[in-house]
Design an enzyme around this catalytic site. Structure first.
Site, PDB file in Angstrom:
ATOM      1  N   LYS A 141       0.805  -1.217   0.000  1.00  9.77           N
ATOM      2  CA  LYS A 141       0.000   0.000   0.000  1.00  9.77           C
ATOM      3  C   LYS A 141       0.838   1.266   0.000  1.00  9.77           C
ATOM      4  O   LYS A 141       0.444   2.286  -0.555  1.00  9.77           O
ATOM      5  CB  LYS A 141      -0.961  -0.022   1.198  1.00  9.77           C
ATOM      6  CG  LYS A 141      -2.030  -1.100   1.014  1.00  9.77           C
ATOM      7  CD  LYS A 141      -2.757  -1.479   2.283  1.00  9.77           C
ATOM      8  CE  LYS A 141      -3.749  -0.482   2.731  1.00  9.77           C
ATOM      9  NZ  LYS A 141      -4.653  -0.973   3.774  1.00  9.77           N
ATOM     10  N   LYS A 146      -0.570   2.514   9.439  1.00 11.08           N
ATOM     11  CA  LYS A 146      -1.037   1.407   8.596  1.00 11.08           C
ATOM     12  C   LYS A 146       0.088   0.463   8.206  1.00 11.08           C
ATOM     13  O   LYS A 146       1.224   0.902   7.984  1.00 11.08           O
ATOM     14  CB  LYS A 146      -1.647   1.951   7.305  1.00 11.08           C
ATOM     15  CG  LYS A 146      -2.992   2.620   7.463  1.00 11.08           C
ATOM     16  CD  LYS A 146      -3.500   2.989   6.088  1.00 11.08           C
ATOM     17  CE  LYS A 146      -4.930   3.437   6.107  1.00 11.08           C
ATOM     18  NZ  LYS A 146      -5.401   3.728   4.742  1.00 11.08           N
ATOM     19  N   TYR A 159      -4.892  11.303   9.546  1.00 10.77           N
ATOM     20  CA  TYR A 159      -6.206  10.723   9.807  1.00 10.77           C
ATOM     21  C   TYR A 159      -7.255  11.689   9.270  1.00 10.77           C
ATOM     22  O   TYR A 159      -7.327  12.841   9.693  1.00 10.77           O
ATOM     23  CB  TYR A 159      -6.395  10.491  11.310  1.00 10.77           C
ATOM     24  CG  TYR A 159      -7.757   9.943  11.645  1.00 10.77           C
ATOM     25  CD1 TYR A 159      -8.079   8.628  11.332  1.00 10.77           C
ATOM     26  CD2 TYR A 159      -8.719  10.739  12.248  1.00 10.77           C
ATOM     27  CE1 TYR A 159      -9.330   8.123  11.613  1.00 10.77           C
ATOM     28  CE2 TYR A 159      -9.978  10.230  12.540  1.00 10.77           C
ATOM     29  CZ  TYR A 159     -10.277   8.922  12.211  1.00 10.77           C
ATOM     30  OH  TYR A 159     -11.520   8.424  12.489  1.00 10.77           O
ATOM     31  N   HIS A 216     -16.257   6.765   2.478  1.00 13.42           N
ATOM     32  CA  HIS A 216     -15.441   5.832   1.698  1.00 13.42           C
ATOM     33  C   HIS A 216     -16.128   5.683   0.341  1.00 13.42           C
ATOM     34  O   HIS A 216     -17.224   5.144   0.259  1.00 13.42           O
ATOM     35  CB  HIS A 216     -15.355   4.478   2.421  1.00 13.42           C
ATOM     36  CG  HIS A 216     -14.674   3.411   1.610  1.00 13.42           C
ATOM     37  ND1 HIS A 216     -13.492   2.808   1.991  1.00 13.42           N
ATOM     38  CD2 HIS A 216     -15.009   2.841   0.426  1.00 13.42           C
ATOM     39  CE1 HIS A 216     -13.139   1.919   1.076  1.00 13.42           C
ATOM     40  NE2 HIS A 216     -14.047   1.915   0.112  1.00 13.42           N
ATOM     41  N   GLU A 234      -6.250   3.110  -1.406  1.00 17.18           N
ATOM     42  CA  GLU A 234      -5.636   1.864  -1.888  1.00 17.18           C
ATOM     43  C   GLU A 234      -6.350   1.357  -3.115  1.00 17.18           C
ATOM     44  O   GLU A 234      -7.446   1.807  -3.444  1.00 17.18           O
ATOM     45  CB  GLU A 234      -5.634   0.788  -0.791  1.00 17.18           C
ATOM     46  CG  GLU A 234      -7.012   0.268  -0.454  1.00 17.18           C
ATOM     47  CD  GLU A 234      -6.964  -1.072   0.279  1.00 17.18           C
ATOM     48  OE1 GLU A 234      -5.964  -1.789   0.185  1.00 17.18           O
ATOM     49  OE2 GLU A 234      -7.975  -1.400   0.915  1.00 17.18           O
ATOM     50  N   ARG A 281      -8.734  -7.228  -7.239  1.00 14.00           N
ATOM     51  CA  ARG A 281      -9.578  -8.434  -7.319  1.00 14.00           C
ATOM     52  C   ARG A 281     -11.024  -8.005  -7.494  1.00 14.00           C
ATOM     53  O   ARG A 281     -11.331  -6.822  -7.397  1.00 14.00           O
ATOM     54  CB  ARG A 281      -9.465  -9.214  -6.008  1.00 14.00           C
ATOM     55  CG  ARG A 281      -9.805  -8.312  -4.825  1.00 14.00           C
ATOM     56  CD  ARG A 281      -9.923  -9.039  -3.521  1.00 14.00           C
ATOM     57  NE  ARG A 281      -9.656  -8.183  -2.382  1.00 14.00           N
ATOM     58  CZ  ARG A 281     -10.494  -7.302  -1.845  1.00 14.00           C
ATOM     59  NH1 ARG A 281     -11.705  -7.171  -2.341  1.00 14.00           N
ATOM     60  NH2 ARG A 281     -10.152  -6.550  -0.819  1.00 14.00           N
TER      61      ARG A 281
HETATM   62  P1  ADP Z   1      -8.026  -2.264   4.376  1.00 16.29           P
HETATM   63  O1  ADP Z   1      -7.195  -2.592   3.176  1.00 16.29           O
HETATM   64  O2  ADP Z   1      -7.546  -2.942   5.616  1.00 16.29           O
HETATM   65  O3  ADP Z   1      -9.491  -2.413   4.128  1.00 16.29           O
HETATM   66  P2  ADP Z   1      -8.110   0.608   3.850  1.00 16.29           P
HETATM   67  O4  ADP Z   1      -6.877   1.400   3.623  1.00 16.29           O
HETATM   68  O5  ADP Z   1      -8.934   0.280   2.649  1.00 16.29           O
HETATM   69  O6  ADP Z   1      -7.754  -0.713   4.681  1.00 16.29           O
HETATM   70  O7  ADP Z   1      -9.052   1.374   4.889  1.00 16.29           O
HETATM   71  C1  ADP Z   1     -10.230   0.808   5.388  1.00 16.29           C
HETATM   72  C2  ADP Z   1     -11.078   1.875   6.070  1.00 16.29           C
HETATM   73  O8  ADP Z   1     -10.364   2.488   7.139  1.00 16.29           O
HETATM   74  C3  ADP Z   1     -11.491   3.033   5.176  1.00 16.29           C
HETATM   75  O9  ADP Z   1     -12.651   2.764   4.440  1.00 16.29           O
HETATM   76  C4  ADP Z   1     -11.743   4.125   6.211  1.00 16.29           C
HETATM   77  O10 ADP Z   1     -12.976   3.940   6.846  1.00 16.29           O
HETATM   78  C5  ADP Z   1     -10.653   3.864   7.220  1.00 16.29           C
HETATM   79  N1  ADP Z   1      -9.444   4.642   6.885  1.00 16.29           N
HETATM   80  C6  ADP Z   1      -8.358   4.235   6.215  1.00 16.29           C
HETATM   81  N2  ADP Z   1      -7.427   5.196   6.108  1.00 16.29           N
HETATM   82  C7  ADP Z   1      -7.926   6.263   6.752  1.00 16.29           C
HETATM   83  C8  ADP Z   1      -7.433   7.604   7.017  1.00 16.29           C
HETATM   84  N3  ADP Z   1      -6.236   8.004   6.594  1.00 16.29           N
HETATM   85  N4  ADP Z   1      -8.228   8.435   7.720  1.00 16.29           N
HETATM   86  C9  ADP Z   1      -9.445   8.039   8.163  1.00 16.29           C
HETATM   87  N5  ADP Z   1      -9.957   6.814   7.956  1.00 16.29           N
HETATM   88  C10 ADP Z   1      -9.214   5.929   7.265  1.00 16.29           C
END
Ligand code: ADP
Length: 448
Positions: free
Chosen positions: A116, A158, A202, A208, A288, A292
């Site tokens: 990522k 992350k 954050y 999303h 990200e 898939r």
């Molecule tokens: P995963 O691959 O584990 O699903 P993601 O990067 O897609 O992780 O993030 C999953 C969820 O986490 C997002 O839909 C959002 O709700 C929250 N999230 C991720 N990054 C952030 C961020 N920088 N700030 C706020 N929320 C976040």
């Protein structure tokens, strides 16, 4: 075109893929674990092979066994579905070595997007806005904290290899940074065998929003609109819909074009999803790319009329996409509720068990993707999602009404599910007004 496809998955997605293959006149091979002897996917496929004991590590994640099964039955291609080996570049490489087509992007692309932190850099270079954060992966807590200060709290910690909401923690200040960093890193080591992390700003209470794209070998990339997946619990999606209620046409177009640019920058092939966070000021940031097919793909199919699994198969077979961007007309509104065998009253603890009578709803604009049937025993070894209920209507309000009455018709006797929890969301005033973000469940249903 392929003669025979092996489906390296189970449950509703395996059934979904079998159906698409059957429509295309392609023979199907199911693989199943000892716990899945009676599973629907094993019954519906033309051939079925037991690949090992119940634990996923010994069956659905065992690459050698799956490849051996594929060679034994002389299948030309493997569809990995989602989860399990779907984003495993090593598996995609093994397929290539054995002259089996992996229905998905190349291992090189999986690697590029699967990390990522690296994906953020690729996107940033292509002019795609990313959440402000570190450019290089970090491993030690001091360096990471230094970056966190620079970015400004609160920050999201992350895992570079993270997924499924794992390896992710918020830090509010210097005080809780070290603890959260170490926890996220440990979780990442345990889950993904990788301790490289990155730090992001954050984004407070974002939506999303993700765009579905599909690309062929000839450089054609088509985007099929967005999905709003903001209704989440522990960063896991619960309800998804398309389109997003609050995007205007201008922003939708801009984000869609950005998604196509992102896919082109990655030299992407096959189906993929570009995920963005949209903040309160309507700024959007790439978080990200999922390389898939996703759980929530049916909402896009319902509004676009495009069968994503079939398109995946066409492009993997070296054919061009069957649609161009100009062909895409998005119609009406679709909503998906994930039905899980879990108990919302007990912290959503999984509740496997034997289902008594089953009645699946139907009717105009109603779709149920599931592998359950009356008397089916849900094994305790796998994901608790047992069905996806999807509805389509001309308007969002119509789709919400339809979902409520559709869920009212669903009968799954003998097991505990999250259906009542879904109702609560569907009856919530803010949800109905489209006024919600990723903090919705925590804020509105936090007392559980
Ligand atoms: P995963 O691959 O584990 O699903 P993601 O990067 O897609 O992780 O993030 C999953 C969820 O986490 C997002 O839909 C959002 O709700 C929250 N999230 C991720 N990054 C952030 C961020 N920088 N700030 C706020 N929320 C976040």
């Amino acid at each position: 075109m392929f003669q025979k496809i092996l489906i390296a998955n189970r449950g509703e997605i395996a059934v979904r893929i079998i159906r698409a293959c059957r429509e295309l006149g392609i023979r199907t091979v199911a693989v199943y674990s000892e716990a899945d002897r009676e599973a629907l996917h094993a019954q519906l496929a033309d051939e079925a092979i037991c690949i090992g004991p119940a634990p996923a590590a010994d069956s659905y994640l065992d690459m050698e066994r799956i490849i051996s099964a594929c060679i034994a039955v002389k299948a030309d291609a493997i569809h990995p579905g989602f989860g399990f080996l779907s984003e495993n570049s090593k598996f995609a490489r093994m397929c290539r070595k054995c002259h089996i087509t992996f229905i998905g992007p190349s291992p090189e692309i999986i690697d590029r997007m699967g990390n990522k932190s690296e994906a953020r850099n690729t996107m940033s270079k292509a002019g795609v806005p990313v959440v402000p954060g570190t450019k290089e992966p970090v491993k030690d807590v001091q360096t990471a904290r230094h970056f966190a200060r620079e970015i400004g709290y609160p920050v999201m910690i992350k895992a570079s290899s993270g997924g499924g909401g794992k390896g992710m923690r918020i830090a509010e200040s210097d005080l809780d940074f070290a603890e959260n960093f170490q926890m996220a890193q440990m979780e990442s080591m345990r889950g993904f065998g990788d301790d490289t992390m990155y730090i992001e700003k954050y984004v407070k209470d974002p939506k999303h929003i993700e765009f579905q794209i599909i690309a062929d070998k000839f450089g054609n990339v088509v985007q099929l609109g967005e999905r709003d997946c903001s209704i989440q619990r522990n960063h896991q999606k619960v309800i998804e819909e398309s389109p997003c209620a609050i995007l205007n046409e201008k922003l939708r177009k801009e984000m869609g074009e950005t998604a196509v640019r992102a896919a082109k920058a990655a030299h992407y092939e096959n189906a993929g999803t570009i995920e963005f966070l949209l903040d309160k000021d309507r700024n959007y940031y790439f978080i990200e790319m999922n390389t898939r097919i996703q759980v929530e793909h049916p909402v896009t199919e319902m509004v676009s009329g495009v069968d994503l699994i079939k398109e995946q198969i066409y492009v993997a077979a070296g054919m061009p996409l069957s649609v161009t961007q100009e062909d895409i007309r998005l119609n009406g509104h679709a909503i998906e509720c994930r039905i899980n065998a879990e108990n919302p009253e007990k912290n959503f603890m999984p509740c496997p068990g034997t289902i008594g009578q089953v009645h699946l709803p139907g009717g105009f604009g109603v779709r149920v993707d599931t592998a359950v049937y009356s008397g089916y025993e849900i094994p305790p070894y796998y994901d608790s999602m047992i069905a996806k209920v999807i509805v389509h209507d001309r308007t969002r309000a119509g789709a919400i009404h339809k979902m409520r009455s559709t869920l009212g018709e669903l009968i799954l006797e003998g097991i505990t599910t999250n259906v009542d929890f879904q109702y609560e969301i569907l009856n919530n005033r803010d949800f109905c007004a489209g006024d919600f973000d990723t903090s919705f469940i925590e804020k509105n249903m936090g007392s559980r």
